[in-house]
Design an enzyme around this catalytic site. Structure first.
Site, PDB file in Angstrom:
ATOM      1  N   ASP A   1      23.562 -79.370  38.229  1.00 23.81           N
ATOM      2  CA  ASP A   1      21.958 -79.870  37.694  1.00 23.81           C
ATOM      3  C   ASP A   1      20.999 -79.787  38.782  1.00 23.81           C
ATOM      4  OD1 ASP A   1      20.613 -80.782  35.422  1.00 23.81           O
ATOM      5  OD2 ASP A   1      20.173 -82.289  36.585  1.00 23.81           O
TER       6      ASP A   1
ATOM      7  N   GLU B   1      21.195 -74.697  38.779  1.00 23.33           N
ATOM      8  CA  GLU B   1      19.766 -74.500  38.815  1.00 23.33           C
ATOM      9  C   GLU B   1      19.043 -74.504  39.982  1.00 23.33           C
ATOM     10  OE1 GLU B   1      18.457 -76.789  34.685  1.00 23.33           O
ATOM     11  OE2 GLU B   1      19.370 -78.244  35.973  1.00 23.33           O
TER      12      GLU B   1
END
Length: 908
Positions: free
Chosen positions: A510, A540
């Site tokens: 993340d 990400e």
């Protein structure tokens, strides 16, 4: 009950002394709580505008260089330093010299973001005192010649601690270890004044014993070695540390906990290689060998509770739990098995480490009901949002322990370990590898809050600080600092643990752009070596916040990871396919149509006037994504220029950003933002039939299936999953996150989505949710489900869809129907299979027609070849019968593609 009175001793010559006497041993009363006790309250609060660059150098940004600089220290934290007054409450002070020499390269690079200001140096004679002084209050003061305070601040300590305790990077085992008839505890707490380990017989019993821990002055770790095997018991640490509030005794769990009791109150004692924690056959069962190269990955992103909470074919005790993945006869497991049979390789689980935002027992289970456009459902969900059983889980509490709410008995520290492993076994058993979503960019909370772990053991160290010493929160929460030695080590150690002890095959990071590239590359090397196999890393790569554009370090972000082999999510392809961007709201959600949902060729009532050139540019971005978004891949663009993808603009950034296809994760839907079905509710004209809405969904899935790189899908995309237009369902409860494995309902029109993130758009959403014509029939859901399986089978049928290198893509992938004369509603490409192992065909041509009418396009190089429909389309069970109407004329190289259809031809 027994207690040891052993005083902690550090290596070397120093005992930890405060106010002239050794500390009294921590007694058993400390082990019963409260979670914090202020031993010596602070007399004043200070910000932290200065920064330790290493063990001896301090920079004070913005400070004048004149005056006298002193570092005041107080073991009990009683310092006051009011401007114009003299310093009070200090035990003494170190005089600091102005440092005119060059700052060492490593420190200069690490702290390049720190503003200009005087650099000060601790003298040779005082440097040896610093380790002990860091265990109390330190205040940097600028005085005038009369000793009056001109300014005062604390000093951010991470640079000093990393330099002083650099050998801590080599600590082989932090946490608990049971071996050779002993139970050992190790915690890194370099500024603790003393520490003890409290041992309990159970998660709720009173303390069994408390043992003083001994400090290692070389590493900053505290240790206790206890006689006997304490497996099955529980423990906490009591540590005395300096904080803003003064000297505080914190009762805290272990940052390296491998398991815990209910609601993470106490850490669990065990070894993960203990046979008692392994389900039958655990050691002998390998993961499926379906991924030779990262580009072989086809991922299904799934939430543990979503998967089975509403599945009545799962035994009631297993619903929403790890063990639902062991019920192979359930509807959900049959669904996953069918996907695996078709070509799915991986399930990626939303966070399954210990999270802080879900009660592990007694959680609320609301039962909403109401009109399709009613607001009562969300009101009930909102009332129980913090007490219900659901959260996505991006709230890290203990990184190395399985989440307890997914276990059948969270009070039993062993059970969550065993049941997690049984879940992995269950997925491996149906041919699916297991990936894990990890969140190292922030913690749930920090400071002296009860659910703060890291910051209560080493205050001010584990989090990234701003210029005043406050914690940066650009990620939403309290940002961690993986550029700091021991936070980076924690991340690496944690991923290695999950890969080796739980057989996790890949990881999704993340907000990975908040991590340094160097640390991510070190993690890749370490984890691969410890696991003895390649472990894929995805993340990400967004570039924002205090680290943006390399402000603090070279980031693990899209543009900065080129050449690393680490995958990042491809927003270029996502936005071109869906339209608009993830942050759209209001009218923009409707007006900014995408390539599959009507841009120019099928405008909705909100669409502005746009030109064919706009559609051509979108089609070029789709082609860029299909080519793996490679920087170097040459494409003939809408204006008849042939340029590398890195020269094509995407919102001021290069459309091509990767050096290899393994660095790109293609997706059109994931847990964030609206589902694809829901975004198409906004963008497709209102009159679009439910059958055509399903076809548009398949077009989006086809782009992902045909794209070079890693294919990534959100669970339920294949059954037209809707969240009733919710744009951010992280805490929207079971109601807005449901999946129906009976294929009867996609849950569109089950109430207005929660007001917090959607309320401003309710006037726009209400008429849509009330429109029954938008809701798909079971036949529409079945069509999308089966078409998705066909797409998976097509991707799996040939390595041409999964080329592992940029050179192979540039050599074998060729687009036609490009340039200024193109039909921009049709993207068409040929893949050359000659000489490629696993290609299975001499060539493959795929075509995606997003228009409402059929089209014919020509590939001049195909004239004289023999192409036929892919075997999937020749099956009696093919889902999309319309695709079987596509034709190829070998004499002219002309392909005819029906409306809203994706089709594949092969050359034998």
């Amino acid at each position: 009950m027994t207690t040891s009175s052993l005083l902690p001793r550090a290596a070397g010559a120093f005992l930890f002394i405060a106010a002239g006497c050794a500390h009294a041993a921590i007694g058993p009363e400390a082990c019963e709580g409260p979670f914090q006790t202020v031993l010596h309250p602070a007399a004043a609060r200070f910000d932290a505008r200065a920064v330790w660059l290493d063990a001896r150098l301090v920079r004070w940004p913005g400070s004048p260089a004149d005056g006298i600089f002193k570092l005041y220290h107080a073991a009990r934290g009683g310092i006051t330093a009011a401007p114009g007054d003299t310093v009070h409450g200090a035990d003494g002070a170190l005089a600091l010299d102005a440092f005119a020499g060059p700052v060492p390269d490593a420190a200069a690079a690490r702290f390049k973001y720190v503003g200009a200001g005087p650099v000060l140096r601790v003298t040779d004679g005082d440097a040896l005192r610093l380790p002990d002084l860091h265990r109390g209050q330190l205040v940097l003061v600028r005085e005038d010649a009369a000793g009056r305070v001109l300014d005062a601040t604390r000093v951010q300590a991470a640079g000093a601690l990393d330099d002083l305790y650099a050998p801590a990077a080599g600590l082989a085992h932090l946490g608990v270890d049971v071996k050779s008839g002993q139970t050992r505890f190790t915690v890194w707490a370099p500024i603790a004044r003393q520490a003890a380990v409290c041992v309990y017989d159970s998660g709720k019993s009173r303390v069994r014993a408390v043992y003083q821990m001994e400090a290692d002055g070389r590493t900053g770790a505290w240790r206790a070695a206890l006689p006997g095997d304490l497996t099955g018991k529980y423990y906490t640490y009591a540590v005395d540390v300096p904080t803003d509030a003064g000297i505080v005794r914190n009762l805290v769990t272990d940052p390296y906990s491998i398991s815990l009791t209910t609601d993470s109150k106490r850490s669990y004692i065990a070894r993960l290689d203990d046979a008692r924690l392994k389900p039958a056959g655990w050691d002998a069962a390998p993961a499926p060998r379906t991924v030779r190269n990262p580009t072989d990955m086809v991922v299904y992103e799934l939430h543990v509770r979503d998967f089975s909470r509403d599945d009545k074919t799962v035994p009631a005790p297993h619903r929403g739990k790890y063990l639902a993945f062991t019920d192979t006869g359930s509807s959900g497991m049959k669904h996953l098995a069918a996907l695996a049979h078709s070509g799915l390789t991986d399930v990626h689980l939303l966070p399954v480490y210990d999270i802080a935002s879900v009660p592990e027992t007694g959680c609320a289970v609301p039962a909403p009901a109401g009109a399709p456009d009613g607001d009562g459902q969300q009101a009930l969900v909102k009332r129980t949002a913090d007490t219900d059983c659901f959260n996505w889980g991006y709230d890290p509490y203990h990184y190395n322990a399985p989440e307890g709410s997914y276990a059948t008995d969270p009070a039993d520290g062993a059970r969550r370990i065993v049941e997690f492993r049984r879940m992995v076994q269950g997925l491996h058993g149906i041919g699916l590898r297991v990936g894990m979503d990890v969140v190292f960019n922030h913690t749930f909370i920090a400071g002296q809050n009860e659910k703060s772990v890291l910051d209560r053991i080493v205050p001010g160290y584990y989090h990234r600080l701003n210029a005043q010493g406050g914690i940066e929160r650009s990620t939403c929460c309290d940002n961690t600092a993986t550029e700091n030695l021991m936070m980076g080590k924690l991340m690496i150690d944690s991923v290695a643990l999950w890969a080796t002890q739980y057989k996790i095959d890949s990881f999704r990071f993340d907000l990975m752009g908040h991590q340094p590239r160097a640390v991510m590359e070190a993690l890749q090397r370490t984890v691969d070596a410890q696991a003895g196999r390649p472990v894929q890393l995805l993340g990400e790569g967004w570039n924002f916040g205090e680290v943006a554009d390399g402000a603090r370090f070279v980031q693990a972000s899209q543009l900065s990871l080129s050449g690393s082999g680490i995958g990042t999510f491809n927003d270029r392809l996502r936005d071109a396919v869906r339209g608009g961007s993830a942050g759209d709201a209001g009218e923009a959600m409707f007006a900014r149509q995408g390539w599959i949902n009507g841009l120019v060729y099928d405008p909705n009532a909100h669409a502005p006037a746009q030109s064919v050139a706009d559609l051509m540019k979108a089609a070029d971005l789709v082609r860029a994504g299909l080519a793996g978004s490679l920087r170097s891949y040459p494409l003939r663009t809408w204006d008849d220029k042939t340029v590398p993808l890195g020269a094509i603009d995407y919102n001021g950034q290069p459309a091509g950003y990767a050096s290899a296809p393994s660095e790109v994760v293609n997706y059109v839907e994931n847990h964030d933002n609206q589902t694809l079905f829901d975004i198409d509710v906004f963008k497709l004209p209102l009159a679009t039939s439910s059958q055509d809405r399903a076809r548009v969904q398949v077009l989006g899935m086809a782009v992902d299936a045909f794209a070079q790189g890693i294919a990534y899908y959100h669970a339920g995309i294949d059954v037209l999953r809707s969240k009733s237009l919710d744009r951010n369902s992280f805490n929207s409860g079971d109601w807005f996150n449901r999946i129906d494995w009976t294929y009867g309902d996609n849950h569109f029109g089950t109430g207005l989505p929660p007001a917090d993130d959607n309320g401003k758009d309710w006037p726009l959403l209400k008429p849509l949710l009330a429109n029954a014509a938008i809701k798909p029939a079971p036949a529409d859901i079945a069509f999308a489900r089966d078409a998705f399986r066909d797409l998976l089978a097509i991707r799996a049928s040939s390595t041409l869809f999964r080329l592992p290198t940029a050179a192979a893509i540039e050599q074998r992938l060729r687009f036609f129907n490009t340039g200024s004369t193109q039909n921009p509603t049709v993207v068409a490409a040929h893949l050359d299979g000659h000489g490629l192992p696993g290609a299975n065909f001499a060539g493959i041509t795929y075509l995606i027609n997003v228009d409402k009418v059929g089209h014919t396009v020509t590939d001049p190089l195909a004239a004289g070849t023999r192409m036929r429909l892919h075997p999937v389309f020749l099956s009696d069970h093919v889902a999309d019968r319309r695709a079987t109407q596509a034709t190829f004329d070998g004499a002219t190289g002309e392909y005819s593609v029906p409306p809203r259809t994706a089709v594949v031809f092969v050359e034998e």
